[in-house]
Write an enzyme that holds these catalytic residues in place. Structure first.
Site, mmCIF file in Angstrom:
data_model
loop_
_atom_site.group_PDB
_atom_site.id
_atom_site.type_symbol
_atom_site.label_atom_id
_atom_site.label_comp_id
_atom_site.label_asym_id
_atom_site.label_seq_id
_atom_site.Cartn_x
_atom_site.Cartn_y
_atom_site.Cartn_z
ATOM 1 N N PRO A 1 -15.596 -4.131 3.691
ATOM 2 C CA PRO A 1 -16.948 -4.317 4.322
ATOM 3 C C PRO A 1 -18.016 -3.384 3.699
ATOM 4 O O PRO A 1 -19.201 -3.550 3.681
ATOM 5 C CB PRO A 1 -16.714 -4.359 5.633
ATOM 6 C CG PRO A 1 -15.409 -3.386 5.806
ATOM 7 C CD PRO A 1 -14.480 -3.829 4.786
ATOM 8 N N GLY B 1 -18.144 -2.520 0.253
ATOM 9 C CA GLY B 1 -17.880 -2.112 -0.975
ATOM 10 C C GLY B 1 -17.283 -1.063 -1.639
ATOM 11 O O GLY B 1 -17.679 -0.355 -2.458
ATOM 12 N N TYR C 1 0.917 -1.216 0.071
ATOM 13 C CA TYR C 1 -0.074 0.181 0.015
ATOM 14 C C TYR C 1 0.958 1.236 -0.051
ATOM 15 O O TYR C 1 1.883 1.351 0.876
ATOM 16 C CB TYR C 1 -0.894 0.058 1.342
ATOM 17 C CG TYR C 1 -2.247 -1.037 1.113
ATOM 18 C CD1 TYR C 1 -2.430 -1.688 0.156
ATOM 19 C CD2 TYR C 1 -2.801 -1.178 2.465
ATOM 20 C CE1 TYR C 1 -3.231 -2.596 0.109
ATOM 21 C CE2 TYR C 1 -3.725 -1.959 2.491
ATOM 22 C CZ TYR C 1 -4.099 -2.895 1.497
ATOM 23 O OH TYR C 1 -5.201 -3.554 1.584
HETATM 24 N N1 LIG Z 1 -6.566 -8.523 1.721
HETATM 25 C C1 LIG Z 1 -7.019 -8.006 0.718
HETATM 26 O O1 LIG Z 1 -6.877 -8.442 -0.380
HETATM 27 C C2 LIG Z 1 -7.630 -6.735 0.883
HETATM 28 C C3 LIG Z 1 -8.278 -6.392 -0.231
HETATM 29 C C4 LIG Z 1 -8.652 -4.963 -0.155
HETATM 30 C C5 LIG Z 1 -8.723 -4.141 1.094
HETATM 31 N N2 LIG Z 1 -8.351 -4.889 2.065
HETATM 32 C C6 LIG Z 1 -8.461 -4.253 3.389
HETATM 33 O O2 LIG Z 1 -9.781 -3.997 3.855
HETATM 34 C C7 LIG Z 1 -9.730 -2.533 4.258
HETATM 35 C C8 LIG Z 1 -11.295 -1.980 3.690
HETATM 36 O O3 LIG Z 1 -11.369 -2.030 2.560
HETATM 37 P P1 LIG Z 1 -11.502 -0.617 1.617
HETATM 38 O O4 LIG Z 1 -10.916 0.229 2.447
HETATM 39 O O5 LIG Z 1 -10.953 -0.896 0.429
HETATM 40 O O6 LIG Z 1 -13.116 -0.397 1.364
HETATM 41 P P2 LIG Z 1 -14.558 -0.316 2.244
HETATM 42 O O7 LIG Z 1 -13.888 -0.208 3.845
HETATM 43 O O8 LIG Z 1 -15.468 -1.001 1.796
HETATM 44 O O9 LIG Z 1 -14.728 1.316 1.853
HETATM 45 C C9 LIG Z 1 -13.763 2.409 2.081
HETATM 46 C C10 LIG Z 1 -14.573 3.411 1.300
HETATM 47 O O10 LIG Z 1 -15.743 3.875 2.162
HETATM 48 C C11 LIG Z 1 -15.704 5.272 2.317
HETATM 49 N N3 LIG Z 1 -16.502 5.364 3.711
HETATM 50 C C12 LIG Z 1 -15.975 4.614 4.885
HETATM 51 N N4 LIG Z 1 -16.840 4.913 5.820
HETATM 52 C C13 LIG Z 1 -17.876 5.816 5.413
HETATM 53 C C14 LIG Z 1 -18.903 6.365 5.834
HETATM 54 N N5 LIG Z 1 -19.599 5.993 7.161
HETATM 55 N N6 LIG Z 1 -19.876 7.076 5.072
HETATM 56 C C15 LIG Z 1 -19.277 7.278 3.802
HETATM 57 N N7 LIG Z 1 -18.313 6.584 3.177
HETATM 58 C C16 LIG Z 1 -17.370 5.914 3.748
HETATM 59 C C17 LIG Z 1 -14.355 5.547 2.420
HETATM 60 O O11 LIG Z 1 -14.397 7.027 1.956
HETATM 61 P P3 LIG Z 1 -13.381 8.078 3.039
HETATM 62 O O12 LIG Z 1 -12.061 7.235 3.299
HETATM 63 O O13 LIG Z 1 -13.565 9.134 2.208
HETATM 64 O O14 LIG Z 1 -14.241 7.823 4.291
HETATM 65 C C18 LIG Z 1 -13.728 4.755 1.244
HETATM 66 O O15 LIG Z 1 -13.942 5.418 -0.019
HETATM 67 C C19 LIG Z 1 -8.626 -2.033 3.420
HETATM 68 O O16 LIG Z 1 -8.355 -0.422 3.963
HETATM 69 C C20 LIG Z 1 -7.384 -2.867 3.472
HETATM 70 O O17 LIG Z 1 -7.146 -2.788 4.996
HETATM 71 C C21 LIG Z 1 -7.532 -6.145 2.064
#
Ligand SMILES: NC(=O)c1ccc[n+]([C@@H]2O[C@H](COP(=O)([O-])OP(=O)(O)OC[C@H]3O[C@@H](n4cnc5c(N)ncnc54)[C@H](OP(=O)(O)O)[C@@H]3O)[C@@H](O)[C@H]2O)c1
Length: 331
Positions: free
Chosen positions: A213, A215, A64
């Protein structure tokens, strides 16, 4: 190596022998770009604020931000090392700086090097939970996990995890060394883990960390049109965020929004509450760059979802209704 129980947040244990963590962790991917700009100071602040609020699982990866994400996590936890379970992963690289994670390398020598580099960037003497980022098809999983087991024996790693592994790979790995957690995408709109992956980890006593989580933000309701995504926003490459797929998925989110509104919740809270209700072994790790959204997401821990509402949500986002594959097609 276990932090004390979080002061305010409910906790969950990762597997039979894994660390106890807050029931919601913090995903740090977005703290080095990907969903738009964020300053390093703000990124460090969000992680520190999460710890203040009782979050004890902080999830990063070595690729990252080409390593900068681990550095900022290291800065955030400096002086508070005992309060958090740091989870990071190796075994996946980008082919070019800033590129997508396209090179899988599970050779023992590469994993040892990757782990040592992560320790340096994080500024810590051990990593609590070290994931094999992807199982390398060219390397027996037993060899990759064997290298991680040696890192455990050397005191550099507390617990071993796998990421996006198949049930057979999980079994093979677990027979070499106990696996504490499997991290796999799981949310209202991505439920492939339910068929065989979740039953397997449950049978083996392995914890389940639900990544993405929300999406990638779609389930929060804030995105209305694909055109809102910035030039460097990685979601532009994701089929579910493109053209008619976006429009069809947005219709489902409209319904989620209405259900949330009726309960005085936000869509993000309802989506997280649904996920938390899948089982006490499921630990979602939503990512955000914002203090306010962090607090909003953590409030989902107080939501009790009635069975009929849970069922309605389950039926709303079935695989045949969600438009587009979850991952970009690689050419
Ligand atoms: N092991 C793997 O292969 C893998 C792959 C992908 C991800 N991951 C891990 O999973 C974690 C979570 O996934 P992710 O961050 O990609 O996606 P996510 O948690 O599904 O969504 C993050 C997105 O949602 C927005 N968001 C979060 N809370 C919000 C709220 N209350 N209201 C409105 N928007 C909101 C964030 O924007 P803002 O930042 O603007 O709030 C960001 O754009 C990653 O950070 C990473 O650590 C692991």
């Amino acid at each position: 190596m276990n932090p004390v129980d979080p002061p305010d947040l409910p906790g969950r244990r990762l597997g039979d022998a894994g660390p106890r963590v807050s029931a919601l962790g913090l995903g740090c991917l977005g703290l080095s770009g990907g969903y738009g700009p964020v300053s390093e100071a703000d990124a460090v602040d969000v992680v520190r604020h999460a710890i203040d609020l009782g979050v004890t699982l902080v999830d990063t990866a070595d690729f990252y931000g080409d390593g900068r994400n681990e550095e900022l996590v290291g800065r955030a936890v400096a002086g508070r090392r005992d309060e958090v379970v740091i989870a990071t992963r190796g075994g996946v690289r980008t082919a070019r700086p800033g590129g997508p994670p396209s090179v899988v390398d599970g050779r023992p020598v590469s994993l040892r090097d990757a782990c040592h580099a992560s320790l340096r960037r994080l500024g810590v003497d051990h990593i609590d939970l070290y994931y094999l980022g992807r199982v390398d098809p060219a390397v027996p999983v037993a060899d990759s996990v064997g290298a991680l087991a040696e890192l455990v024996q050397a005191g550099k790693v507390g617990h071993i995890g796998l990421s996006e592994a198949t049930p057979d790979q999980v079994r093979a790995a677990h027979s070499v060394h106990p696996v504490s957690a499997l991290e796999t995408e799981y949310s209202l709109w991505e439920r492939h883990a339910e068929a065989a992956i979740l039953p397997t980890v449950r049978e083996l006593g392995i914890g389940f960390v639900a990544h993405t989580p929300l999406g990638k933000g779609m389930l929060t309701g804030v995105l209305r049109y694909p055109g809102e995504l910035g030039e460097r926003d990685m979601r532009r490459n994701h089929p579910r965020f493109q053209g008619t797929n976006f429009a069809r998925n947005r219709e489902l989110v409209d319904e989620l929004e209405l259900m949330a509104l009726a309960r005085g919740l936000t869509p993000a809270q309802l989506a997280l509450a649904w996920l938390l209700a899948r089982g006490d072994d499921v630990v979602p790790i939503p990512g955000t760059r914002s203090r306010d959204r962090l607090a909003e997401n953590l409030a989902a821990l107080r939501v009790r979802l009635p069975a009929d509402e849970s069922r309605r949500l389950t039926e709303l986002f079935t695989a045949d209704r969600v438009a587009g594959p979850r991952l970009p097609v690689r050419r």
